[in-house]
Scaffold this motif. Structure first.
Motif, short mmCIF file in Angstrom:
data_model
loop_
_atom_site.label_atom_id
_atom_site.label_comp_id
_atom_site.label_asym_id
_atom_site.label_seq_id
_atom_site.Cartn_x
_atom_site.Cartn_y
_atom_site.Cartn_z
N VAL A 11 0.84 -1.20 0.00
CA VAL A 11 0.00 0.00 0.00
C VAL A 11 0.87 1.25 0.00
O VAL A 11 0.62 2.21 -0.73
N LEU A 12 1.91 1.16 0.81
CA LEU A 12 2.79 2.33 0.88
C LEU A 12 3.40 2.64 -0.47
O LEU A 12 3.48 3.79 -0.90
N LEU A 13 3.85 1.60 -1.11
CA LEU A 13 4.47 1.81 -2.43
C LEU A 13 3.48 2.43 -3.40
O LEU A 13 3.84 3.31 -4.18
N GLN A 14 2.29 1.93 -3.32
CA GLN A 14 1.30 2.47 -4.23
C GLN A 14 1.09 3.96 -3.96
O GLN A 14 1.04 4.77 -4.88
N ASN A 15 1.01 4.27 -2.70
CA ASN A 15 0.88 5.68 -2.34
C ASN A 15 2.04 6.49 -2.89
O ASN A 15 1.87 7.60 -3.42
N LEU A 16 3.21 5.91 -2.75
CA LEU A 16 4.39 6.62 -3.21
C LEU A 16 4.32 6.88 -4.71
O LEU A 16 4.60 7.98 -5.20
N CYS A 17 3.93 5.84 -5.40
CA CYS A 17 3.82 5.99 -6.86
C CYS A 17 2.85 7.11 -7.19
O CYS A 17 3.14 7.98 -8.03
N CYS A 18 1.71 7.05 -6.53
CA CYS A 18 0.73 8.10 -6.80
C CYS A 18 1.32 9.47 -6.53
O CYS A 18 1.18 10.40 -7.33
N ILE A 20 4.42 10.56 -6.36
CA ILE A 20 5.51 11.07 -7.18
C ILE A 20 5.03 11.38 -8.59
O ILE A 20 5.38 12.40 -9.18
N THR A 21 4.27 10.46 -9.12
CA THR A 21 3.85 10.71 -10.50
C THR A 21 2.67 11.67 -10.55
O THR A 21 2.36 12.22 -11.60
N GLY A 22 2.02 11.84 -9.44
CA GLY A 22 0.91 12.77 -9.40
C GLY A 22 -0.33 12.23 -10.09
O GLY A 22 -1.18 12.99 -10.55
N LYS A 23 -0.41 10.93 -10.17
CA LYS A 23 -1.58 10.38 -10.83
C LYS A 23 -2.41 9.61 -9.84
O LYS A 23 -2.01 9.37 -8.71
N SER A 24 -3.55 9.22 -10.32
CA SER A 24 -4.43 8.45 -9.44
C SER A 24 -3.97 7.00 -9.39
O SER A 24 -3.10 6.59 -10.14
N GLU A 25 -4.60 6.26 -8.57
CA GLU A 25 -4.16 4.89 -8.33
C GLU A 25 -4.26 4.02 -9.56
O GLU A 25 -3.39 3.22 -9.86
N ASP A 27 -4.01 4.81 -12.59
CA ASP A 27 -3.04 5.10 -13.63
C ASP A 27 -1.65 4.59 -13.30
O ASP A 27 -0.84 4.36 -14.19
N VAL A 28 -1.39 4.52 -12.06
CA VAL A 28 -0.02 4.16 -11.71
C VAL A 28 0.18 2.65 -11.60
O VAL A 28 1.19 2.20 -11.11
N ALA A 29 -0.80 1.92 -12.06
CA ALA A 29 -0.72 0.47 -11.90
C ALA A 29 0.60 -0.07 -12.45
O ALA A 29 1.28 -0.86 -11.81
N HIS A 30 0.95 0.41 -13.62
CA HIS A 30 2.16 -0.13 -14.23
C HIS A 30 3.40 0.24 -13.45
O HIS A 30 4.27 -0.59 -13.19
N GLN A 31 3.42 1.49 -13.08
CA GLN A 31 4.58 1.90 -12.30
C GLN A 31 4.65 1.11 -11.00
O GLN A 31 5.72 0.74 -10.53
N PHE A 32 3.48 0.91 -10.49
CA PHE A 32 3.45 0.17 -9.23
C PHE A 32 4.01 -1.24 -9.41
O PHE A 32 4.80 -1.74 -8.61
N GLN A 33 3.57 -1.85 -10.51
CA GLN A 33 4.09 -3.19 -10.77
C GLN A 33 5.60 -3.18 -10.87
O GLN A 33 6.31 -4.02 -10.34
N TYR A 34 6.06 -2.19 -11.57
CA TYR A 34 7.50 -2.06 -11.73
C TYR A 34 8.18 -1.91 -10.37
O TYR A 34 9.18 -2.57 -10.07
N ALA A 35 7.59 -1.03 -9.59
CA ALA A 35 8.18 -0.79 -8.29
C ALA A 35 8.23 -2.07 -7.47
O ALA A 35 9.24 -2.42 -6.85
N VAL A 36 7.10 -2.75 -7.54
CA VAL A 36 7.03 -4.01 -6.78
C VAL A 36 8.12 -4.96 -7.22
O VAL A 36 8.80 -5.59 -6.42
N GLY A 170 -3.54 -5.24 -6.64
CA GLY A 170 -3.48 -4.62 -7.96
C GLY A 170 -3.55 -5.65 -9.07
O GLY A 170 -3.37 -6.84 -8.84
N PRO A 171 -3.77 -5.21 -10.18
CA PRO A 171 -3.92 -6.10 -11.33
C PRO A 171 -2.58 -6.64 -11.76
O PRO A 171 -1.55 -6.02 -11.58
N THR A 172 -2.61 -7.76 -12.34
CA THR A 172 -1.38 -8.32 -12.86
C THR A 172 -1.58 -8.65 -14.33
O THR A 172 -1.85 -9.79 -14.68
N PRO A 173 -1.46 -7.70 -15.08
CA PRO A 173 -1.69 -7.94 -16.51
C PRO A 173 -0.58 -8.82 -17.06
O PRO A 173 0.58 -8.61 -16.76
#
Lengths: 854, 75
Positions: A11-18, A20-25, A27-36, A170-173
């Motif tokens: 959750v924290l990471l997701q928040n961080l992604c949001c 930093i990128t300034g986007k909603s949750e 939208d940052v799915a991909h970045q989040f995946q990357y971060a994970v 989160g989704p795992t495309p």
């Protein structure tokens, strides 16, 4: 931080992604995946977790930027942080801040890429998982073609990823980045990929401990390497650059585009369809060998690092292998970084490349040698998972329920079934001994000397080189290592026992006190105890007796013994049966505790007790007979004036001397032939003993021999009973004699009185004695004389009885071969044999046992 | 129970302030919220190296995204 709510890292990471990128949750799915992915793959930090170092680095960075005042300010802030003590991982956050640091003077890109380079190098290094594919994950996909160099960051930065189970939110495309991007991106997303669990526990141990099963090469389809725009432009001839890149992947055990693992043949093969000139092909295959070696070692460590049954040294071997692999990865990351730098700078690699296959060959020569050794070691280990400690753990069963005082004996026993075939029983026993000794030292002696001091030789298995020595010369080296370790340990253990716990001193003390070695003390003790012990057993008090014991100690040579020994000496009262006198229940005790209890176990102590009782009783007989003899000597003179007693007295004397002789011989036999000889043997063995087991064995043998030759063991029960009967007779005799003497002396006294009175009266001028008095006196004397025959017959009965018992005793003795000495001694002039025909050895005598007592 | 908790809160707030100061000194560009998330992650044992690379990537991504958006919006 206790005050903040404990959100999960995901959750924290997701928040961080949001943020930093300034986007909603969404939208940052991909970045989040990357971060994970990144976080998950770089679980363990590779830098030193040293807060001081990091703060120094920060200061240096600030000074480099010519900001001395800020450096001082930082020191101040850091100090404040430390005093607040809220954070647990200060070094971590400080390092994070340092790495995000941006020099305001330089353009941000530069700093970023440098830092990223380092990070990537470390990424490659710190994720040694054996699996499918480098996944390149460019984050922004629409304009990949335009900004090709961006992908470089992503590619090698995440060049190793694992196959894990889905657990994250989160989704795992399946194709994370199959956006409408250019083919470069699309092609890169082949292969299996799943999101993985973020490590939520805060225990970052080494990567080896991460409990993720590696996937074999076969489980992943052979995906293609992410294409670079540039490579596609190379045309049909595969350039060296591409090969180099491939090779670098192969070094890690990941299939390259052209060089793939060929499972049936278990080797790396270059795709024959690929157009490559021969020299390049050869070089590539040579380099690919490195990858193969790497795979092998990797497989081994992965499969064994978690194997708990592998034992401590096996695990340390794995850890050592892992160290080596880390070094290897470091080299790879440097190579990788080189590649990246060139990529970044857009150098045309096919011409000016600083990273040719040749260069690779040269640079990887040394690592290749190392990996070869490691692989050889691994081979050996596949067959023989053994070093000394591992042996101990494999086939020595430890019983955790056993308390420390039984530690030595019960806790470790050999599990015979698990001993591998090539280790002999002797070696196994020695290994067991070593393990026991070490553990014994640790637990019972509280000796914290690390075994490294004791066994400098055997601890060298940590370094792979020594381990290889161990394994290549298995039989000889192993044996000699075991022997060396065994000697060292045992010697050390014995030293500890002797110096710190004075094992030998206690052994001697046992001899002196419990086995009645200290003659003067025992004699004195008996003197003092006589009036006490003559009473009924129930009236005895322990503290009285202890007091007497102490008096005896102080009065004799025993006082010069060390207080350590004296304080263990104690009185023990046995269980009282009705009719017991003090003599029957009294015994000496010697307290043992601590490590010496291993030698003087409870059974040993009970044996000692029995021996003590026997010896004490025999001594008492001696004592009694001495008294009798004394009495006889004294009274003989006195009673000379009563000639009617002479017959009785003579009988007494005769009987007494028989008894004295008997007891004398018994004592002699016990003291010299039994105790002294066995003790001598024991002492010699103890002095020469090489380990504790020897001492214990020798001690047991000693006790066994004493017990059997003192007639205390089960076989000799009838003999012992006879002996007891003899002793009883002696006591009877003493009583009878006492009575006799008493009455005789009384009579004597009365007569003397009478005579005295007569004389007195005569002196006074009267008649000496009146007729009545005379008559009275005569009557009395007559009465007395009448009692004499009774006494005579009593004594005769006693004598007869006594002699019968002795005969029986001797007869039983005859039939036992091991006690020949005793029987010979007792009947040395064949006095008894003359009386009893049965005592003459007959040829076909099958009575009694012929079995040896021992 | 209130006072130790509030004392704790105070200590936490102070620590965060100090960290923010340091972060500003080092020009990390982290704001308070991101910083606190980072701190929490680090305290939970996340590897700071990985975290920093993630942050850098995110920044780059957002930068390039913004650049493209500006470009497309302008174009």
């Amino acid at each position: 931080m206790a005050a903040l709510d404990q959100k999960s890292p995901n959750v924290l990471l997701q928040n961080l992604c949001c943020k930093i990128t300034g986007k909603s949750e969404a939208d940052v799915a991909h970045q989040f995946q990357y971060a994970v992915r990144v976080i998950g793959s770089n679980y363990a930090p590779t830098i030193e977790r040293d807060e001081f170092l990091v703060s120094e680095k920060i200061k240096k960075e600030l000074l480099k930027q010519r900001r001395e005042a800020d450096a001082a300010l930082f020191s101040e802030l850091h100090r404040k942080l430390q005093t607040q003590g809220v954070l647990k991982h200060r070094w971590s956050i400080l390092y994070l801040l340092l790495s995000l640091c941006e020099d305001p003077r330089k353009p941000s890109n530069r700093v970023c890429s440098y830092g990223a380079l380092l990070t990537q190098a470390r990424d490659v290094h710190s994720t040694p998982f054996y699996y499918a594919r480098p996944q390149s994950l460019p984050l922004s996909y629409p304009e990949r073609s335009a900004t090709a160099h961006n992908s470089s960051m992503a590619t090698s930065g995440i060049s190793s990823m694992g196959v894990f189970s889905i657990n994250g939110p989160g989704p795992t495309p399946p194709s994370l980045l199959t956006g409408p991007g250019p083919q470069a991106v699309g092609e890169s997303m082949r292969g299996s990929r799943l999101a993985w669990t973020l490590p939520v526990s805060s225990s970052p141990s080494g990567a080896a401990a991460a409990p993720r099963p590696p996937s074999g090469p076969s489980s992943s389809p052979a995906p293609k390497l992410p294409q670079r725009q540039r490579r596609d432009e190379d045309g049909t001839e595969i350039g060296e650059a591409a090969l180099v890149r491939d090779i670098l992947y192969v070094f890690q055990g990941i299939d390259g585009k052209f060089i793939k693992m060929c499972s049936p043949e278990n080797c790396y093969k270059i795709d024959s369809k690929v157009p490559l000139c021969k020299s390049l092909r050869d070089t590539s295959s040579r380099l690919a060998e490195l990858g193969w070696l790497h795979n092998k070692i990797r497989k081994y460590t992965d499969s064994h690092s978690l194997d708990r049954a592998f034992g401590l040294v096996g695990q340390s071997f794995c850890a050592a292998l892992h160290q080596e692999l880390k070094e290897y990865y470091r080299l790879l990351s440097v190579l990788h970084a080189q590649l990246q730098v060139e990529d970044d700078q857009g150098v045309n690699m096919s011409v000016d490349s600083s990273l040719t296959l040749r260069r690779l060959l040269v640079w990887t020569y040394d690592p290749k040698v190392r990996l070869k050794t490691l692989a050889a070691l691994v081979d050996y280990c596949q067959d023989l998972h053994l070093t000394i400690e591992t042996c101990v753990q494999f086939f020595v069963a430890s019983d955790p329920t056993v308390k420390t005082d039984r530690l030595w004996h019960d806790k470790y026993s050999l599990r015979k079934s698990m001993i591998p075939a090539f280790i002999t029983m002797d070696q196994a026993r020695k290994v067991l001994l070593i393990g026991k000794s070490i553990n014994f030292l640790h637990q019972v002696c509280h000796d914290r000397t690390p075994p490294g001091k004791i066994m400098p030789a055997s601890k060298s298995t940590d370094s792979p080189k020594d381990a290889s020595v161990l394994f290549t010369d298995l039989e000889g080296a192993f044996q000699s290592k075991i022997d060396a370790a065994y000697f060292e340990t045992s010697k050390y253990l014995l030293d500890v026992l002797n110096k710190n716990y004075q094992l030998l001193e206690h052994l001697q003390a046992m001899r002196r006190y419990v086995l009645l070695g200290q003659g003067d003390f025992i004699r004195h003790l008996m003197d003092l105890l006589k009036p006490e012990l003559a009473r009924a057993a129930t009236t005895l008090y322990q503290h009285n007796l202890t007091g007497i014991l102490e008096t005896a100690v102080r009065a004799t040579n025993a006082q010069f013994d060390s207080p350590e020994i004296l304080k263990r000496l104690d009185v023990r009262l046995l269980e009282v049966s009705p009719g017991d006198t003090g003599w029957d229940v009294f015994s000496l005790d010697y307290h043992v505790e601590g490590p010496i209890a291993t030698v003087f176990t409870r059974e040993c102590m009970s044996h000692y007790l029995r021996v003590f009782n026997f010896l004490w009783r025999a001594k008492r007989m001696e004592y009694i007979l001495t008294d009798i003899w004394k009495g006889q000597m004294c009274n003989a003179k006195l009673l000379k004036s009563m000639p009617e007693l002479s017959g009785v007295l003579h009988q007494c004397h005769v009987l007494a001397s028989e008894m004295v002789h008997f007891i004398h011989q018994m004592q002699y036999y016990i003291t010299f032939e039994v105790l002294e000889c066995s003790w001598d043997e024991l002492w010699n063995k103890v002095q020469q003993a090489q380990d504790l087991d020897h001492i214990i064995a020798a001690h047991d043998v000693f006790l066994d021999s004493i017990i059997s030759r003192c007639l205390l063991d089960v076989n000799n029960r009838p003999l012992l009973n006879q002996l007891r009967a003899v002793f009883d007779q002696i006591i009877e005799f003493q009583n009878a004699q006492d009575t006799l003497y008493r009455s005789a002396l009384e009579e004597l006294q009365l007569r003397i009185q009478f005579e005295d009175k007569k004389r007195q009266r005569e002196e006074m001028g009267e008649w000496g004695v009146t007729a009545e008095q005379e008559a009275e006196e005569n009557r009395r004397v007559q009465e007395f004389k009448d009692t004499i025959p009774k006494m005579c017959s009593q004594l005769r009965l006693l004598t007869h009885f006594y002699q019968g018992i002795v005969q029986e005793f001797l007869r039983l003795l005859m039939s036992d071969e091991s006690l020949q000495f005793l029987s010979f001694r007792l009947d040395f002039n064949e006095h008894y044999k003359a009386r009893d025909p049965r005592l003459r050895p007959s040829l076909g005598a099958t009575r009694g046992r012929r079995s040896a007592n021992i | 129970m209130a006072s130790p908790a509030s004392a704790n809160m105070n200590a936490v707030r102070e620590t965060m302030d100090v960290l923010l100061e340091i972060s500003r000194l080092l020009n990390t560009g982290l704001d308070m919220e991101s910083l606190s998330i980072c701190v929490r992650l680090c305290e939970q044992g996340i590897n700071p190296e990985a975290l920093s690379s993630v942050i850098k990537e995110l920044r780059k991504a957002s930068d390039s995204l913004k650049a493209s958006e500006n470009g497309t919006s302008q174009g």
